[in-house]
Motif scaffolding. Structure first.
Motif, PDB file in Angstrom:
ATOM      1  N   GLY A  16      17.165  12.538 -37.811  1.00 49.74           N
ATOM      2  CA  GLY A  16      18.118  11.447 -37.882  1.00 49.74           C
ATOM      3  C   GLY A  16      17.928  10.518 -36.698  1.00 49.74           C
ATOM      4  N   ARG A  17      18.188   9.244 -36.895  1.00 57.56           N
ATOM      5  CA  ARG A  17      18.031   8.281 -35.813  1.00 57.56           C
ATOM      6  C   ARG A  17      18.991   8.629 -34.671  1.00 57.56           C
ATOM      7  N   GLY A  18      18.468   8.643 -33.453  1.00 54.76           N
ATOM      8  CA  GLY A  18      19.295   8.966 -32.312  1.00 54.76           C
ATOM      9  C   GLY A  18      19.438  10.448 -32.048  1.00 54.76           C
ATOM     10  N   THR A  19      18.610  11.289 -32.692  1.00 54.32           N
ATOM     11  CA  THR A  19      18.615  12.717 -32.372  1.00 54.32           C
ATOM     12  C   THR A  19      18.474  12.869 -30.854  1.00 54.32           C
ATOM     13  N   ARG A  20      19.394  13.613 -30.249  1.00 53.90           N
ATOM     14  CA  ARG A  20      19.445  13.655 -28.785  1.00 53.90           C
ATOM     15  C   ARG A  20      18.687  14.853 -28.228  1.00 53.90           C
ATOM     16  N   ILE A  21      17.686  14.543 -27.399  1.00 55.08           N
ATOM     17  CA  ILE A  21      16.927  15.554 -26.679  1.00 55.08           C
ATOM     18  C   ILE A  21      17.288  15.438 -25.198  1.00 55.08           C
ATOM     19  N   VAL A  22      17.764  16.526 -24.621  1.00 54.86           N
ATOM     20  CA  VAL A  22      18.081  16.546 -23.190  1.00 54.86           C
ATOM     21  C   VAL A  22      16.940  17.254 -22.459  1.00 54.86           C
ATOM     22  N   VAL A  47      11.580   8.219 -26.752  1.00 56.71           N
ATOM     23  CA  VAL A  47      12.404   7.030 -26.974  1.00 56.71           C
ATOM     24  C   VAL A  47      11.687   6.065 -27.916  1.00 56.71           C
ATOM     25  N   ASP A  48      10.380   5.893 -27.734  1.00 63.25           N
ATOM     26  CA  ASP A  48       9.607   5.008 -28.602  1.00 63.25           C
ATOM     27  C   ASP A  48       9.615   5.474 -30.051  1.00 63.25           C
ATOM     28  N   ARG A  49       9.875   6.756 -30.256  1.00 60.64           N
ATOM     29  CA  ARG A  49       9.927   7.305 -31.608  1.00 60.64           C
ATOM     30  C   ARG A  49      11.352   7.344 -32.161  1.00 60.64           C
ATOM     31  N   GLY A  50      12.297   6.782 -31.444  1.00 60.37           N
ATOM     32  CA  GLY A  50      13.658   6.677 -31.953  1.00 60.37           C
ATOM     33  C   GLY A  50      14.612   7.761 -31.513  1.00 60.37           C
ATOM     34  N   PHE A  51      14.170   8.666 -30.643  1.00 56.14           N
ATOM     35  CA  PHE A  51      15.054   9.695 -30.131  1.00 56.14           C
ATOM     36  C   PHE A  51      15.944   9.131 -29.021  1.00 56.14           C
ATOM     37  N   ALA A  52      17.122   9.717 -28.850  1.00 48.57           N
ATOM     38  CA  ALA A  52      17.958   9.450 -27.685  1.00 48.57           C
ATOM     39  C   ALA A  52      17.620  10.516 -26.646  1.00 48.57           C
ATOM     40  N   VAL A  53      17.220  10.097 -25.461  1.00 49.23           N
ATOM     41  CA  VAL A  53      16.747  11.046 -24.455  1.00 49.23           C
ATOM     42  C   VAL A  53      17.593  10.932 -23.193  1.00 49.23           C
ATOM     43  N   ARG A  54      18.047  12.067 -22.723  1.00 48.24           N
ATOM     44  CA  ARG A  54      18.746  12.148 -21.443  1.00 48.24           C
ATOM     45  C   ARG A  54      17.954  13.092 -20.532  1.00 48.24           C
ATOM     46  N   ASP A  76      13.590   2.815 -18.360  1.00 50.52           N
ATOM     47  CA  ASP A  76      12.682   2.725 -19.510  1.00 50.52           C
ATOM     48  C   ASP A  76      13.314   3.286 -20.782  1.00 50.52           C
ATOM     49  N   GLY A  77      14.597   2.996 -20.969  1.00 53.10           N
ATOM     50  CA  GLY A  77      15.291   3.443 -22.166  1.00 53.10           C
ATOM     51  C   GLY A  77      15.766   4.877 -22.120  1.00 53.10           C
ATOM     52  N   VAL A  78      15.511   5.565 -21.011  1.00 49.57           N
ATOM     53  CA  VAL A  78      15.898   6.973 -20.844  1.00 49.57           C
ATOM     54  C   VAL A  78      17.147   7.045 -19.976  1.00 49.57           C
ATOM     55  N   GLU A  79      18.174   7.749 -20.448  1.00 47.62           N
ATOM     56  CA  GLU A  79      19.367   7.978 -19.646  1.00 47.62           C
ATOM     57  C   GLU A  79      19.057   9.046 -18.592  1.00 47.62           C
ATOM     58  N   VAL A  80      19.261   8.710 -17.342  1.00 42.72           N
ATOM     59  CA  VAL A  80      19.006   9.653 -16.251  1.00 42.72           C
ATOM     60  C   VAL A  80      20.331  10.003 -15.588  1.00 42.72           C
TER      61      VAL A  80
END
Length: 394
Positions: A16-22, A47-54, A76-80
């Motif tokens: 699913g769009r926005g699948t969150r990987i921590v 992130v380039d593949r549409g994942f939400a990354v923290r 770079d689009g990554v939540e830190v």
């Protein structure tokens, strides 16, 4: 700090769009090193593949613990997210990590440390799918070898069973972890940012070489300095650039060792310089050297290849495996400065007589690009999540 990259993320079938990987790692930017590069490149690729990354990391750098870093930012689009810690840099304790995995679809731990143990033992409570990447374990030096071996065979083994998969980033890691984790291990070798220094090495062969990495005892910079002393006698004109940042060795330690051998005019020390300045150094170099006693994979050596530098490497297990895959790499014994000096001069002579060797290095490095490596991680995430994908992201 927002990225200037405005490319549109592409969707990954089955997620699913926005699948969150921590991603959890003890040190991240502005810290610089191989582990930080791996997590940063993997995160950006996801992130380039549409994942939400923290990325969850520590709020102070080991080399500058007095400086508090921002608690959160977007890079770079990554939540830190940076969290407080206490204890030793060898095993930093940071229980606040649990606050930042509640909305995760999958948690990926990098390194074998407190995070690795804590996430495993608390899994019955947080119930998150878990993946870990080994990154060489904690055997980078021979210090406390007996205690490390005992811990590895007991605590590390026990924690491993809390994970759905253990990613080994080198053949040596695979051999190390397979006896304690069995079918859970997967070999996914580290990706390399082959565009960062692409083709930068001097087109005209030069008796100038560079080493890049933390100023750590296991990197054996002392042996590089001794080798430079031997080279001075063998073939005058050689120069060495040491690029890195302090770790368990300081800038003063290295400058003292260089001065003790009277090599101030032929060894240049570059401390904490930017990538742009690193590029300037590479543009004036022909060889990359590393006397490191231990490497998990050899990432910096591959980056050097991408620049067109010819690596001359100490014969540790990771470097031997890399040399077996790429003709033209030189493996020698830096514990013998005379032998290492001869190997360096011979590598220079081969480069001088073969215009194709520089291009061969660049071509070989291309096999380690991040696109394919990220695809392997996505496939593993899909395997671990399994039926959850249909339930959660339909």
């Amino acid at each position: 700090m927002e990225s200037m990259n405005a490319s549109r993320p592409r969707s990954v079938p089955g997620f699913g769009r926005g699948t969150r990987i921590v991603q959890i790692v003890r040190q991240y930017t502005p810290s610089r090193g191989g582990l930080e590069d791996v997590v940063s490149n993997l995160s950006r690729s996801l992130v380039d593949r549409g994942f939400a990354v923290r990325v969850v990391t520590l709020d102070r750098l080991f080399q500058a613990p007095e400086v508090a870093l921002p608690t959160s930012e977007i890079i770079d689009g990554v939540e830190v997210v940076r969290i407080p810690w206490r204890g030793s840099s060898r095993y930093p304790v940071a229980p606040e990590v649990f606050r930042h995995i509640a909305d995760a679809d999958l948690v990926h731990v990098h390194g074998i440390d407190f995070f690795y143990d804590a996430l495993a033992w608390s899994r019955p409570f947080h119930r998150k799918p878990l993946v870990a990447t080994t990154h060489g374990g904690f055997f980078h030096t021979k210090n406390y070898a007996a205690i490390k071996k005992l811990w590895f065979g007991t605590a590390t083994r026990a924690s491993g069973w809390g994970y759905d998969a253990l990613v080994c980033c080198s053949q040596s890691d695979l051999r190390m972890f397979e006896p304690i984790a069995g079918a859970k291990v997967r070999l996914i070798e580290n990706g390399v940012d082959i565009g960062k220094f692409a083709g930068l090495a001097s087109e005209a062969p030069m008796r100038r070489m560079v080493t890049i990495g933390r100023f750590s005892v296991n990197k054996r910079l002392d042996r590089l300095i001794e080798t430079m002393a031997a080279l001075r006698d063998l073939a005058p004109g050689w120069q060495l650039d040491i690029v890195g940042s302090p770790s368990d060795q300081t800038e003063a330690d290295l400058r003292g060792a260089i001065a003790a051998r009277g090599l101030e005019n032929v060894i240049r020390l570059h401390v904490g310089i930017s990538n742009n300045d690193v590029r300037k150094v590479l543009a004036q170099s022909s060889l990359f050297v590393s006397a490191s006693e231990y490497e998990g994979f050899g990432l910096v050596a591959v980056e050097a290849m991408s620049a067109g530098l010819v690596p001359v490497l100490h014969g540790n297990e990771a470097y031997q495996a890399l040399a077996a895959r790429h003709q033209g790499l030189v493996v020698t014994d830096f514990s013998r400065p005379d032998l290492a000096a001869s190997a360096i001069e011979a590598a220079f002579q081969r480069l001088s007589s073969s215009a194709a060797l520089r291009s061969q290095m660049i071509s070989g490095a291309s096999q380690h690009g991040w696109d394919g490596v990220c695809d392997q991680h996505v496939a593993l995430y899909r395997e671990v999540l399994g039926p959850r994908l249909q339930e959660a992201f339909a």
